[in-house]
Design an enzyme around this catalytic site. Structure first.
Site, PDB file in Angstrom:
ATOM      1  CB  THR A 163      29.627  38.520 -48.981  1.00 37.02           C
ATOM      2  OG1 THR A 163      31.059  38.684 -48.943  1.00 37.02           O
ATOM      3  CG2 THR A 163      29.149  37.743 -47.773  1.00 37.02           C
ATOM      4  CG  ASP A 164      29.602  42.166 -54.588  1.00 32.42           C
ATOM      5  OD1 ASP A 164      30.772  42.012 -55.023  1.00 32.42           O
ATOM      6  OD2 ASP A 164      28.691  42.653 -55.276  1.00 32.42           O
ATOM      7  CD1 TRP A 165      36.605  40.847 -54.441  1.00 31.96           C
ATOM      8  CD2 TRP A 165      34.774  39.576 -54.282  1.00 31.96           C
ATOM      9  NE1 TRP A 165      36.919  39.566 -54.872  1.00 31.96           N
ATOM     10  CE2 TRP A 165      35.818  38.773 -54.782  1.00 31.96           C
ATOM     11  CE3 TRP A 165      33.537  38.984 -54.087  1.00 31.96           C
ATOM     12  CZ2 TRP A 165      35.658  37.429 -55.105  1.00 31.96           C
ATOM     13  CZ3 TRP A 165      33.356  37.636 -54.407  1.00 31.96           C
ATOM     14  CH2 TRP A 165      34.408  36.882 -54.901  1.00 31.96           C
TER      15      TRP A 165
END
Length: 581
Positions: free
Chosen positions: A300-302
């Site tokens: 996932t993105d941060w």
């Protein structure tokens, strides 16, 4: 020696042996890809004030069993290598000795944004991805990515949090500088060259794994706002071109990219669930895995799960569409969607809690841990690739031929929009703004006022609106137009002396008056003063073509459809424009 430590055994056998020896807590740690910083002398951070990182390096590696990290900040090559080895040694001394996988955002250009990329520093300096797209040469992109691979390997980076292959279809969006522009076909060709340059024909000990982003295409943001922030969370497709944004990702998968990052965006008005892509089962499992056949790691993105502090300021979790869920519920939903790993998070206790309560099975955790461990084995991290040589790092990073190739690419990427008196000749009296006078002195006699000059050289940046939040201030958003009184000041200079204007296009600037009044207009996407002046004086050839159109007005931008490439009415310069020089 345990079977997983035996390099002669098949990777699949080694993975299963190691997985069987891991506690649930050790497995849970693998599911997090967090951030680290380092001290300038190459030592790990053992104290933190919490303004950026909530935990120290030993707390994460030894206490929380994490083994995937991205490095924040810019440092010397030798120091980075020393730090890498120190972190690997820390990991080697844990119970199972699982090596650390280190990653980084792009480090080979000019943009410095702690949430997206770092300036080149010790590494060779190339134009931004937009500049590579302006050149449009897959062979050059392969050479660039191969150079990135060599420099990354020297200091220990084994995962690139790039390339970014979103399409630049919303002119206001802040992240366009990291893309290959608005052309899906060209982006697909360039990402294939990029992945091969980083990974080789197949992933192995000499590869850097490519984490391609942001699936399924992060360009069509409502009003061009960025979904790092709540006011930018909505992603819309009024032009019906959702599938068009998938084309580059199909090319990346065909090239064998190892990892994929879903975006933050929350799709609105589609048949997808209206939750951020990292929580979206129809997108991650249904589309990415089942329809497109991707078998690699999904990270996932941060910052999707927990609230955080960045530069001392609070930021809510980017849990768009699931803000009402608890951290554990968000984690479960993302796992059920098909995510393997959580970027920018460090809460393995939540995984332990979910398995303990029966909400998530340990078999589901094993499924993701297998993928993550397999990549460590394939990259040779358990064998001869755990440590790097600091002397070799110092010799390799920023090597003369790497720097020369980057400098040549900067020159090629420059895009001549109007040529007027170009190329220049002789040694004119030069007035310069935002150009190093010492550099300009090699091309002409530098004077201190426009009235004294035969010619002026003015460098500008694409306008943006200042945002009060410190982190958001790095994401240049809002209006693309030059406003008063700055526009009047620029036009006054252009009316006083013939002026070569160079505009850095991190986004598509709105500049009709400047285009009309400049003696010549050039676009850059990250280029030195020497690169610009070499082109202006005919010492180097500019080959760039606009990777997106330049709109005529902000009204035209507001009326355009954010998912449709090059959709503004009567642009000043169309996509693909560029004069040979």
């Amino acid at each position: 020696m345990h079977p997983y430590q035996d390099a002669s055994r098949p990777v699949a056998e080694r993975v299963e042996d190691l997985l069987a020896r891991m506690t649930l807590e050790e497995k849970a740690g693998q599911l997090f890809h967090s951030m680290l910083m380092m001290n300038a002398d190459g030592t790990p951070v053992t104290e933190t004030d919490g303004s950026m990182l909530p935990f120290t390096t030993p707390e994460l590696v030894e206490g929380r069993h994490l083994s995937h990290f991205n490095l924040l900040g810019t440092y010397g090559a030798r120091e980075m290598a020393l730090w890498h080895n120190a972190v690997q040694e820390m990991a080697a001394n844990t119970r199972l000795g699982i090596p650390v996988s280190l990653s980084t955002d792009p480090r080979h250009a000019f943009t410095d944004n702690v949430g997206a990329s770092f300036n080149a520093g010790a590494f060779s300096a190339w134009p931004e991805a937009l500049g590579l797209a302006a050149i449009g040469d897959p062979e050059l992109v392969f050479h660039f990515a191969d150079t990135v691979r060599r420099e990354y390997l020297a200091v220990g980076f084994r995962t690139a949090l790039h390339p970014q292959i979103d399409l630049a279809t919303e002119p206001r969006w802040a992240r366009q500088t990291g893309t290959f522009g608005s052309d899906a076909k060209l982006t697909g060709e360039l990402v294939q060259a990029y992945v091969r340059g980083l990974q080789g024909e197949e992933l192995g000990p000499d590869s850097v794994a490519a984490m391609v982003k942001h699936f399924p295409g992060g360009g069509p943001q409502k009003d061009g706002e960025d979904p790092h922030f709540p006011h930018g969370k909505e992603q819309i497709y009024p032009g019906g071109m959702r599938d068009h944004h998938l084309e580059p990702f199909k090319a990346a998968i065909a090239a064998g990219c190892s990892q994929m990052m879903p975006y933050y965006g929350q799709p609105i008005g589609t048949d997808w669930e209206e939750v951020g892509f990292g929580f979206n089962k129809g997108v991650v499992t249904g589309l990415l895995r089942e329809e497109l056949g991707f078998t690699g790691i999904v990270c996932t993105d941060w910052g999707l799960l927990t609230d955080s502090v960045i530069f001392g300021e609070p930021h809510e979790a980017r849990a768009w569409g699931v803000e009402h869920l608890s951290v554990a519920e968000r984690t479960a939903k993302s796992l059920e969607a098909g995510s393997d790993q959580f970027g920018g998070e460090q809460c393995p206790e939540v995984i332990v809690e979910l398995v303990g309560s029966g909400r998530i099975s340990e078999a589901r955790i094993d499924e993701s841990v297998r993928r993550l461990l397999r990549e460590k084995f394939v990259l040779g991290l358990f064998d001869g690739r755990r440590y790097v040589d600091p002397d070799e790092a110092a010799e390799t990073v920023g090597r003369a031929d790497f720097k020369a190739a980057g400098a040549a690419a900067q020159r090629r990427s420059l895009t001549v929009l109007t040529d007027g008196p170009l190329p220049l000749s002789g040694r004119p009296k030069l007035y310069v703004e935002n150009v190093d006078a010492a550099v300009a002195a090699a091309y002409g006699d530098v004077v201190t006022t426009p009235a004294e000059a035969d010619l002026a050289v003015l460098r500008l940046r694409t306008p943006y609106e200042e945002r009060p939040n410190r982190f958001e201030s790095f994401f240049h958003s809002g209006s693309l137009a030059f406003e008063e009184p700055e526009l009047a000041r620029i036009l006054s200079l252009l009316g006083t002396v013939p002026t070569v204007v160079c505009v850095n296009l991190e986004r598509p600037a709105v500049l009709p008056e400047i285009a009309e009044n400049a003696a010549a207009l050039i676009a850059d996407y990250g280029a030195s003063d020497e690169a610009l002046l070499d082109v202006a004086f005919g010492r180097a050839k500019a080959e760039g073509r606009l990777p997106f159109e330049l709109p005529r007005s902000m009204a035209a931008v507001a009326a355009a459809r954010p998912d449709v490439p090059n959709d503004t009415v009567d642009p000043v310069f169309p996509h693909g424009h560029g004069l040979p020089l």
